[in-house]
Design an enzyme around this catalytic site. Structure first.
Site, PDB file in Angstrom:
ATOM      1  N   SER A  11      64.530  61.549 -34.257  1.00 42.08           N
ATOM      2  CA  SER A  11      64.807  60.653 -35.378  1.00 42.08           C
ATOM      3  C   SER A  11      66.268  60.794 -35.767  1.00 42.08           C
ATOM      4  O   SER A  11      66.853  61.880 -35.675  1.00 42.08           O
ATOM      5  CB  SER A  11      63.908  61.005 -36.569  1.00 42.08           C
ATOM      6  OG  SER A  11      64.358  60.369 -37.748  1.00 42.08           O
ATOM      7  N   ARG A  71      58.585  17.885  -7.282  1.00 44.57           N
ATOM      8  CA  ARG A  71      59.609  18.813  -7.775  1.00 44.57           C
ATOM      9  C   ARG A  71      59.650  18.728  -9.290  1.00 44.57           C
ATOM     10  O   ARG A  71      59.723  17.632  -9.850  1.00 44.57           O
ATOM     11  CB  ARG A  71      60.983  18.465  -7.184  1.00 44.57           C
ATOM     12  CG  ARG A  71      62.061  19.551  -7.334  1.00 44.57           C
ATOM     13  CD  ARG A  71      61.748  20.792  -6.496  1.00 44.57           C
ATOM     14  NE  ARG A  71      61.310  20.453  -5.145  1.00 44.57           N
ATOM     15  CZ  ARG A  71      62.132  20.084  -4.169  1.00 44.57           C
ATOM     16  NH1 ARG A  71      63.422  19.977  -4.378  1.00 44.57           N
ATOM     17  NH2 ARG A  71      61.650  19.816  -2.967  1.00 44.57           N
TER      18      ARG A  71
END
Length: 401
Positions: free
Chosen positions: A274, A313
């Protein structure tokens, strides 16, 4: 890749999907295409040698190719332009045969299959490590009593080994499904402009077979430009895996809370600290896996949403899929690597597990305490655990063969 995403992935997967590696994969496609076409008599052998000799990523300005792709609408267009320029420096007569009969999606899909194969291999290796670690814990703690919890409340006594075997099972199944799905999905793409390979004068199928063999990809037998089912199925499997890993991480995080104290991730310098509280040990492996479990569903949903593609496509959906795909792989491998690293050294406090049972027993009527929370109940799980471990080990070995 932002500063907030890098630590949620791995250096290996980031490298697999890097600009440099992807352009190198595209060049592998172009070299394989030229070689296969020459072997089938479609282009001259000297032209193929010139093309293959020029398909070296160190000869190209990768950053420029990437920059130019925005204006072109495809990274393949500036790549092919640069390749023609490179070939032309040595053999101008070979230039017309660069990328002959192919199209942008052919090279990009095939390159994506190549780099995805690298990433999936990493995922499968780490899945095996994570599963093996859990099976080892399951064997060691087959009869170690622990509270089973349903709806977040104590339910009865089970064994920690049974819990570990339960965690391992979906990972073993996921590895088997990934291998099978990847086999079907990782295929060469070659269809030309509209899937007919018309420019190849009837030799297209033979060219595709040769390319598949050269690249180590499957031969789909046809183009799959807008048929994305098998490809997206692989993405779905990765999403399932992320969810299974997230379940394990959630349990470990809950069992590692100070008030519970039954498990802890490995302790090492710089891990889980921490910035303000020196006493803290944050479960960072669980954090990474849970982050992936939270993000993967959105990536998979984007892949599914991109499946309705226009005609031969796609205009937009395929491009969206391409953008989401690496992010899913990066999260998936980050998740499995985090747990594969943490699980072997998982700190298991059997005494605390027993103490939590005894504390609950002390608060219950004797009849309820003996029926539901007698630590000896864990011994009944041992036979089940050993059978499950043997079965899961057999499955792991079968998938590895």
């Amino acid at each position: 890749m932002s500063i907030f995403e890098g630590f949620l992935s791995t250096s290996e997967t980031l490298a697999a999907f890097s600009d440099h590696n992807f352009v190198a994969a595209m060049l592998r496609f172009e070299a394989a295409l030229a070689g296969a076409q020459a072997a089938e008599g479609l282009i001259p052998e000297p032209a193929a040698r010139s093309i293959v000799g020029s398909c070296k990523v160190e000869l190209f300005d990768v950053a420029k190719i990437v920059r130019d792709s925005g204006r072109a609408g495809s990274v393949a267009i500036p790549l092919v332009k640069s390749l023609k320029e490179a070939v032309g420096l040595f053999n101008a007569e070979a230039v017309p045969f660069v990328h002959f009969g192919s199209t942008s999606q052919d090279v990009i899909d095939s390159a994506m299959a190549l780099v995805t194969r690298e990433a999936v291999a990493l995922v499968e290796a780490d899945l095996a490590k994570a599963a093996q670690a859990l099976l080892a814990h399951a064997t060691q703690h087959a009869a170690t009593p622990i509270l089973a919890r349903t709806l977040m409340q104590p339910a009865s006594v089970t064994s920690f080994g049974l819990k570990c075997a339960g965690w391992a099972a979906p990972l073993v199944r996921s590895r088997a499904r990934l291998a099978d799905t990847a086999r079907r999905a990782l295929k060469v793409q070659l269809g030309g402009a509209v899937g007919t390979l018309a420019q190849m004068k009837g030799q297209g199928a033979a060219v595709r077979r040769r390319m598949a063999q050269e690249l180590g990809l499957g031969d789909p037998g046809q183009t799959w430009h807008t048929q994305r089912d098998e490809w997206v199925a692989l993405g779905c499997e990765l999403g399932l895996m992320a969810g299974s890993l997230g379940k394990i991480a959630r349990d470990i995080a809950l069992m590692g809370q100070y008030e519970v104290g039954e498990l802890a991730e490995p302790s090492e310098p710089g891990r889980g600290g921490s910035s303000a509280m020196p006493h803290k040990r944050n479960p960072v492996a669980s954090m990474v896996a849970l982050a992936a479990a939270g993000r993967a569903p959105q990536r998979v949903a984007a892949l599914l949403a991109a499946m309705p593609q226009e005609h031969e496509r796609a205009l937009g959906p395929w491009q969206a899929e391409l953008a989401e795909w690496p992010q899913l792989l990066m999260s998936a491998h980050g998740s499995v690597r985090a747990l594969a690293t943490a699980l072997p050294g998982l700190q298991i406090d059997a005494a605390r597990m027993l103490a939590n049972i005894e504390r609950l027993r002390a608060e219950l009527p004797a009849e309820a305490a003996d029926e539901w929370f007698d630590p000896a109940l864990a011994a009944h799980a041992a036979t089940i655990v050993h059978a499950q471990v043997r079965d899961l080990q057999d499955q792991l070995e079968s998938t590895s063969r």
